[in-house]
Write a protein that holds these residues in place. Sequence first.
Motif, mmCIF file in Angstrom:
data_model
loop_
_atom_site.group_PDB
_atom_site.id
_atom_site.type_symbol
_atom_site.label_atom_id
_atom_site.label_comp_id
_atom_site.label_asym_id
_atom_site.label_seq_id
_atom_site.Cartn_x
_atom_site.Cartn_y
_atom_site.Cartn_z
ATOM 1 N N ILE A 84 0.838 -1.204 0.000
ATOM 2 C CA ILE A 84 0.000 0.000 0.000
ATOM 3 C C ILE A 84 0.874 1.256 0.000
ATOM 4 O O ILE A 84 0.596 2.220 -0.717
ATOM 5 N N ALA A 85 1.952 1.240 0.768
ATOM 6 C CA ALA A 85 2.871 2.386 0.799
ATOM 7 C C ALA A 85 3.528 2.588 -0.564
ATOM 8 O O ALA A 85 3.795 3.722 -0.973
ATOM 9 N N LYS A 86 3.748 1.506 -1.283
ATOM 10 C CA LYS A 86 4.391 1.576 -2.603
ATOM 11 C C LYS A 86 3.530 2.338 -3.610
ATOM 12 O O LYS A 86 4.059 2.938 -4.542
ATOM 13 N N VAL A 87 2.199 2.347 -3.412
ATOM 14 C CA VAL A 87 1.323 3.088 -4.327
ATOM 15 C C VAL A 87 1.029 4.500 -3.822
ATOM 16 O O VAL A 87 0.197 5.196 -4.380
ATOM 17 N N GLY A 88 1.675 4.925 -2.724
ATOM 18 C CA GLY A 88 1.601 6.311 -2.282
ATOM 19 C C GLY A 88 0.786 6.602 -1.042
ATOM 20 O O GLY A 88 0.640 7.755 -0.670
ATOM 21 N N HIS A 89 0.270 5.576 -0.369
ATOM 22 C CA HIS A 89 -0.573 5.804 0.806
ATOM 23 C C HIS A 89 0.121 5.327 2.075
ATOM 24 O O HIS A 89 0.638 4.208 2.120
ATOM 25 N N ASP A 90 0.129 6.188 3.098
ATOM 26 C CA ASP A 90 0.689 5.813 4.396
ATOM 27 C C ASP A 90 -0.237 4.797 5.045
ATOM 28 O O ASP A 90 -1.442 5.022 5.142
ATOM 29 N N ALA A 91 0.327 3.683 5.473
ATOM 30 C CA ALA A 91 -0.445 2.602 6.086
ATOM 31 C C ALA A 91 0.052 2.397 7.509
ATOM 32 O O ALA A 91 1.057 1.738 7.728
ATOM 33 N N ASP A 92 -0.666 3.000 8.447
ATOM 34 C CA ASP A 92 -0.311 2.879 9.869
ATOM 35 C C ASP A 92 1.117 3.350 10.086
ATOM 36 O O ASP A 92 1.425 4.511 9.896
ATOM 37 N N ASP A 93 2.008 2.432 10.448
ATOM 38 C CA ASP A 93 3.390 2.788 10.756
ATOM 39 C C ASP A 93 4.322 2.679 9.545
ATOM 40 O O ASP A 93 5.501 2.980 9.644
ATOM 41 N N VAL A 94 3.813 2.269 8.392
ATOM 42 C CA VAL A 94 4.624 2.179 7.174
ATOM 43 C C VAL A 94 4.261 3.358 6.281
ATOM 44 O O VAL A 94 3.147 3.463 5.789
ATOM 45 N N ARG A 95 5.220 4.253 6.106
ATOM 46 C CA ARG A 95 4.971 5.468 5.332
ATOM 47 C C ARG A 95 5.415 5.293 3.884
ATOM 48 O O ARG A 95 6.423 4.649 3.607
ATOM 49 N N ALA A 96 4.660 5.917 2.985
ATOM 50 C CA ALA A 96 5.033 5.942 1.575
ATOM 51 C C ALA A 96 6.228 6.877 1.399
ATOM 52 O O ALA A 96 6.371 7.855 2.143
ATOM 53 N N THR A 97 7.046 6.581 0.420
ATOM 54 C CA THR A 97 8.162 7.491 0.135
ATOM 55 C C THR A 97 7.588 8.770 -0.461
ATOM 56 O O THR A 97 6.473 8.785 -0.997
ATOM 57 N N ASN A 98 8.350 9.844 -0.389
ATOM 58 C CA ASN A 98 7.902 11.116 -0.961
ATOM 59 C C ASN A 98 7.686 10.984 -2.464
ATOM 60 O O ASN A 98 6.760 11.592 -3.016
ATOM 61 N N GLU A 99 8.523 10.196 -3.151
ATOM 62 C CA GLU A 99 8.390 9.998 -4.593
ATOM 63 C C GLU A 99 7.068 9.307 -4.923
ATOM 64 O O GLU A 99 6.365 9.695 -5.857
ATOM 65 N N ASP A 100 6.711 8.274 -4.155
ATOM 66 C CA ASP A 100 5.447 7.570 -4.392
ATOM 67 C C ASP A 100 4.252 8.456 -4.058
ATOM 68 O O ASP A 100 3.253 8.453 -4.779
ATOM 69 N N TYR A 101 4.354 9.223 -2.989
ATOM 70 C CA TYR A 101 3.276 10.140 -2.607
ATOM 71 C C TYR A 101 3.047 11.199 -3.682
ATOM 72 O O TYR A 101 1.910 11.526 -4.019
ATOM 73 N N GLU A 102 4.119 11.742 -4.245
ATOM 74 C CA GLU A 102 4.025 12.796 -5.258
ATOM 75 C C GLU A 102 3.383 12.304 -6.550
ATOM 76 O O GLU A 102 2.869 13.098 -7.337
ATOM 77 N N LYS A 103 3.343 11.003 -6.791
ATOM 78 C CA LYS A 103 2.728 10.437 -7.996
ATOM 79 C C LYS A 103 1.208 10.383 -7.903
ATOM 80 O O LYS A 103 0.538 10.144 -8.899
ATOM 81 N N LEU A 104 0.656 10.609 -6.714
ATOM 82 C CA LEU A 104 -0.794 10.565 -6.543
ATOM 83 C C LEU A 104 -1.468 11.707 -7.289
ATOM 84 O O LEU A 104 -0.890 12.780 -7.470
ATOM 85 N N HIS A 105 -2.703 11.468 -7.709
ATOM 86 C CA HIS A 105 -3.525 12.499 -8.334
ATOM 87 C C HIS A 105 -3.750 13.623 -7.323
ATOM 88 O O HIS A 105 -3.726 13.388 -6.115
ATOM 89 N N GLY A 106 -4.008 14.819 -7.766
ATOM 90 C CA GLY A 106 -4.168 15.983 -6.895
ATOM 91 C C GLY A 106 -5.212 15.800 -5.810
ATOM 92 O O GLY A 106 -5.005 16.181 -4.656
ATOM 93 N N CYS A 107 -6.368 15.210 -6.159
ATOM 94 C CA CYS A 107 -7.416 15.040 -5.141
ATOM 95 C C CYS A 107 -7.076 13.935 -4.147
ATOM 96 O O CYS A 107 -7.703 13.850 -3.084
ATOM 97 N N CYS A 108 -6.110 13.112 -4.473
ATOM 98 C CA CYS A 108 -5.726 11.997 -3.590
ATOM 99 C C CYS A 108 -4.653 12.384 -2.573
ATOM 100 O O CYS A 108 -4.353 11.609 -1.668
ATOM 101 N N MET A 109 -4.072 13.550 -2.740
ATOM 102 C CA MET A 109 -3.014 13.976 -1.827
ATOM 103 C C MET A 109 -3.630 14.361 -0.472
ATOM 104 O O MET A 109 -4.296 15.378 -0.358
ATOM 105 N N TYR A 110 -3.406 13.532 0.496
ATOM 106 C CA TYR A 110 -3.945 13.705 1.846
ATOM 107 C C TYR A 110 -2.925 14.469 2.684
ATOM 108 O O TYR A 110 -1.766 14.643 2.286
ATOM 109 N N GLU A 111 -3.347 14.941 3.833
ATOM 110 C CA GLU A 111 -2.467 15.657 4.747
ATOM 111 C C GLU A 111 -1.605 14.647 5.485
ATOM 112 O O GLU A 111 -2.106 13.820 6.234
ATOM 113 N N ARG A 112 -0.307 14.719 5.263
ATOM 114 C CA ARG A 112 0.613 13.759 5.892
ATOM 115 C C ARG A 112 0.951 14.201 7.299
ATOM 116 O O ARG A 112 1.067 15.381 7.607
ATOM 117 N N LYS A 113 1.107 13.224 8.170
ATOM 118 C CA LYS A 113 1.427 13.499 9.577
ATOM 119 C C LYS A 113 2.905 13.438 9.827
ATOM 120 O O LYS A 113 3.647 12.787 9.215
#
Length: 113
Positions: A84-113
């Motif tokens: 799940i993190a590989k496709v850009g979504h933070d999953a509990d304690d496993v965070r997506a990389t910034n590169e994977d997060y940046e590939k998300l569509h604009g409406c999919c970009m959530y507020e990262r903690k």
Amino acid sequence: MKNIVIGMLLLLVSFSAQAQEKKNKNAKYDFEVNGNCEMCKKRIEKAAFSVAGVKSAVWHIDDHKLHLILNEEKCSLVDVKKAIAKVGHDADDVRATNEDYEKLHGCCMYERK
């Protein structure tokens, strides 16, 4: 004397076999996965199902929880979170990389903690 030694060895072997951890074929987990919309839902569920051993994966937009059923003999919870993190979504304690997060569509970009 020989029979006593053989009996003790059999007893020891049977106890050690029972001590091995049994893996659950229908293990249920609920954990948080960050996302916003229906596109996120499809992406998160598709990533979860890409891991061999996942039997059910349903992500709810309202509470951001992924309800998961998996076969622990084939995969682990960490395997699913990494997928799940590989496709850009933070999953509990496993965070997506910034590169994977940046590939998300604009409406999919959530507020990262």
